[in-house]
Design an enzyme around this catalytic site. Structure first.
Site, PDB file in Angstrom:
ATOM      1  N   SER A 534       0.846  -1.190   0.000  1.00 36.87           N
ATOM      2  CA  SER A 534       0.000   0.000   0.000  1.00 36.87           C
ATOM      3  C   SER A 534       0.888   1.250   0.000  1.00 36.87           C
ATOM      4  O   SER A 534       1.679   1.439  -0.917  1.00 36.87           O
ATOM      5  CB  SER A 534      -0.955  -0.038   1.189  1.00 36.87           C
ATOM      6  OG  SER A 534      -1.979   0.901   1.049  1.00 36.87           O
ATOM      7  N   ASP A 619      -9.745  -3.542  -5.619  1.00 35.73           N
ATOM      8  CA  ASP A 619      -9.126  -2.742  -4.559  1.00 35.73           C
ATOM      9  C   ASP A 619      -9.743  -1.350  -4.515  1.00 35.73           C
ATOM     10  O   ASP A 619      -9.768  -0.637  -5.513  1.00 35.73           O
ATOM     11  CB  ASP A 619      -7.616  -2.642  -4.807  1.00 35.73           C
ATOM     12  CG  ASP A 619      -6.846  -2.185  -3.586  1.00 35.73           C
ATOM     13  OD1 ASP A 619      -7.397  -1.404  -2.795  1.00 35.73           O
ATOM     14  OD2 ASP A 619      -5.688  -2.608  -3.425  1.00 35.73           O
ATOM     15  N   HIS A 654      -8.146  -4.756  -1.569  1.00 33.38           N
ATOM     16  CA  HIS A 654      -6.928  -4.287  -0.904  1.00 33.38           C
ATOM     17  C   HIS A 654      -6.378  -5.280   0.109  1.00 33.38           C
ATOM     18  O   HIS A 654      -5.177  -5.412   0.275  1.00 33.38           O
ATOM     19  CB  HIS A 654      -7.219  -2.958  -0.210  1.00 33.38           C
ATOM     20  CG  HIS A 654      -5.991  -2.160   0.111  1.00 33.38           C
ATOM     21  ND1 HIS A 654      -5.170  -1.638  -0.863  1.00 33.38           N
ATOM     22  CD2 HIS A 654      -5.444  -1.795   1.295  1.00 33.38           C
ATOM     23  CE1 HIS A 654      -4.178  -0.976  -0.294  1.00 33.38           C
ATOM     24  NE2 HIS A 654      -4.327  -1.057   1.017  1.00 33.38           N
TER      25      HIS A 654
END
Length: 682
Positions: A534, A619, A654
């Site tokens: 991330s 995501d 995600h």
């Protein structure tokens, strides 16, 4: 095998009279079959390039799975007369939620079996469970796409009936009023996914008739709703990176109007808890950089009435508080280490729970019972499995309720060592690095080492125990966590000096920690692997543009790598709420600064390390097209023959796979990638 080659369709992007050409902008069309075909082609290429590691991946998966106790359950916690339990059964991926009335010897009442609920879905997440005050109803939320857009439903716990109401596109959090018939929830903007409206729903009424009780119109803020631990107030919160605001309503009068607690002021952050006739406020008011604790009467909540309870301390960060009937517990952080402070309301006691370790993690656990004589907290370290402990305020006795079992006959925690070193970086700051390795490992330059870091949003990566990580340690790896600026490991100032126009500190800290580990013979550049996900994936993208020669391999998981384009597009989820983290590139100074480090914009013709990049098609935090475009441009410009692999999970978002075992397959792929580069076959 030849890697896929993405076609080029030049897209001109203009801002502040600066022109950028993005040849791969077209990849952001999620529903376009040509885009899906390209992602599938990349997946096929990755599978082909990793085919010789399939046996290793299976071995890693099985050994990681075998260490986990499959028939496991949580330590029960008590709430409003019931004991609540979460358990897993052998061979099943998802948790089962149940409860017992009064005592743990009472019959067990099944609430939710997520294994049954997940049967029809490739991805499943039970977001939250909220029990009504009379214990007869459960509002629950589910996500079956992995976009974090939850559907709320209500279950009658007496009859087992699930009511027909379905509330869509929510954050998943639900709060009951004390009348057992009214609940509050937060809706998301369908495009940006910003949580922006709070609604009131009346049981057995149509969802379209729900009343909007709050609309957060500032696009840099998100909103949420919860009930205080005292159960007296419903609270609506609004927050941005740097500013907070709350509204309160008595839980007994859900149809009333919410009252502003204290109006928002730029750069004033606060959070509130209720006790008796006062609110307790954790805040940075009056330049309290590391926060202080104040209190104010229920009838005088504006910040001009707040009075100090625990004043600001320059070297101690106040992270959290937990309120009990007779005690206040404060979660502090000093020199990177967690401390739990116990203060009695009668003023007779004020002390810390002692911890004896050089580097560890301790934090307040689940304590929903206001009247409890126990503090539940969790302790672990890089070498010590996680323990859930109940601390008796009256007797000062610690009771171990559960220690994480490691089902590996070869595992002995005394076989592993951990340490914390301090690295002096280029501007003179000292950055801590936590390390763990087997004691029988010879400290020499040939040791493979994984260096993990995050470094954004003030999120602190504490030194924690991992059964999965044993698969690297037992194969001779050193595992290191760099506590770089951008997190709050060393206080709020540590965060402030790693964001906005100081963001380069985050990247330089990581690079300088890398150089220190090499210079001090923990590893060498032929055996060093950078690991981040991330915003930590952004870190990976920057360091390989600046110093690719330092790393043999990179694991970039759901990486945020097209920072400039994303932050210029306010239709993308999270963008507007992150201006205080990265800066608003609609302002030229921030545009130029972000452009100077944005990984996608700074790819150049040079050699890059071996790389495995992963993402999820759905995501909602980092859109799949960022890593896809990044890999396509890297393929175009890089001058080496090293591996560059992209894997897109076409079913998830995600957080990756939803099942507790399915997610291990993703880790097995990551570990197999670096073990293969090390020439370790098994």
């Amino acid at each position: 095998m030849l890697p896929p080659k993405a076609k080029k369709i030049p897209k001109k992007l203009i801002a502040h009279n600066d022109v950028r050409i993005d040849n791969y902008y077209w990849l952001n069309h999620r529903e376009d079959q040509e885009v899906l075909d390209y992602l599938e082609a990349e997946n096929s290429y990755t599978k082909g390039m990793m085919k010789h590691t399939e046996k290793l991946q299976e071995q890693l998966f099985e050994e990681m799975k075998s260490r986990i106790k499959e028939d496991d359950q949580s330590v029960p916690y008590k709430l409003n007369g019931y004991w609540y339990i979460t358990k897993f059964e052998k061979g099943k991926d998802y948790p089962i939620y149940s409860r017992k009335k009064g005592t743990l010897d009472a019959p067990e009442e099944l609430l939710f079996d997520c294994n049954e609920m997940a049967k029809s879905y490739a991805y499943f997440s039970l977001g939250s469970i909220s029990i009504s005050q009379d214990n007869t109803l459960a509002a629950f939320s589910t996500d079956t796409i992995s976009r974090r857009q939850y559907k709320i439903q209500i279950k009658n716990l007496v009859t087992g009936e699930i009511y027909p109401e379905k509330i869509l596109n929510t954050t998943g959090s639900v709060t009951w009023a004390n009348d057992n018939a009214t609940l509050f929830y937060t809706r998301k903007d369908k495009v940006t996914l910003r949580s922006y409206k709070v609604f009131r729903h009346k049981l057995h009424t149509k969802v379209k008739e729900d009343i909007e009780v709050y609309h957060e119109t500032d696009e840099t803020f998100n909103t949420f709703v919860y009930k205080t631990k005292s159960r007296k107030y419903i609270v609506i919160g609004s927050s941005s990176t740097l500013t907070s605001e709350y509204r309160i309503l008595n839980s007994d009068t859900p149809n009333g109007d919410f009252k502003i607690f204290s109006e928002r002021e730029r750069n004033l952050e606060y959070s509130i808890e209720h006790y008796e006739d006062h609110f307790y406020v954790l805040t940075n008011k009056d330049d309290a950089l590391n926060f202080k604790l104040q209190k104010t009467k229920e009838t005088e909540t504006d910040n001009k009435f707040w009075q100090d309870v625990l004043p600001h301390r320059k070297d101690v960060l106040l992270e959290d508080i937990e309120i009990f009937k007779e005690y206040l517990v404060v979660n502090e952080r000093e020199q990177g280490l967690n401390k739990l402070r116990i203060i009695s309301w009668n003023g007779q006691e004020d002390y810390y729970i002692p911890f004896e370790s050089e580097t560890y993690t301790a934090y307040i656990g689940n304590n929903p019972d206001f009247d409890s004589d126990f503090l539940r907290y969790t302790f672990n370290s890089l070498t010590t499995p996680s323990s859930v402990i109940d601390y008796n305020f009256k007797t000062k006795v610690h009771e171990l309720k559960k220690e994480q079992e490691v089902l590996d006959e070869n595992f002995k925690k005394e076989n592993y060592a951990s340490e914390r070193i301090w690295v002096t970086v280029r501007d003179g700051e000292k950055v801590p690095v936590s390390l763990v390795y087997r004691k029988d490992l010879k400290k020499e330059t040939g040791n493979p080492l994984v260096l993990y870091a995050y470094g954004s949003y003030g999120s602190t990566i504490d030194p924690y125990f991992s059964t999965v990580r044993l698969s690297l340690l037992d194969r001779g790896f050193v595992y290191a966590i760099a506590h770089i600026r951008g997190g709050e490991y060393l206080g709020r100032d540590w965060y402030d000096n790693g964001k906005l126009l100081s963001k380069m500190n985050t990247f330089y800290d990581y690079i300088d920690c890398t150089k220190h580990l090499i210079a001090n013979n923990y590893t060498s550049n032929k055996h060093l692997y950078a690991y981040g996900g991330s915003a930590g994936g952004l870190l990976m993208g920057v360091i390989i543009n600046l110093n690719p020669e330092l790393y043999h391999g990179i694991l970039a998981i759901v990486p945020f790598v097209d920072v400039l384009t994303t932050m210029l597009d306010d239709t993308i989820p999270l963008t507007t709420g992150e201006y205080d983290e990265w800066g608003n590139p609609n302002e030229e100074a921030y545009y130029n600064y972000i452009k100077s480090y944005s990984p996608y914009d700074n790819i150049k013709q040079q050699d890059y390390p071996n790389m495995l990049v992963t993402t999820g098609l759905h995501d909602s935090q980092v859109q799949y097209w960022e890593p896809a475009k990044w890999v396509a441009r890297l393929r175009e410009l890089k001058t080496d023959t090293n591996k560059l692999l992209l894997y897109t999970d076409m079913e998830t978002g995600h957080g990756g796979a939803s099942g507790r075992f399915e997610s291990l397959k993703e880790v097995a792929l990551e570990y197999a990638f670096i073990l293969d580069l090390e020439g370790i076959p098994c």
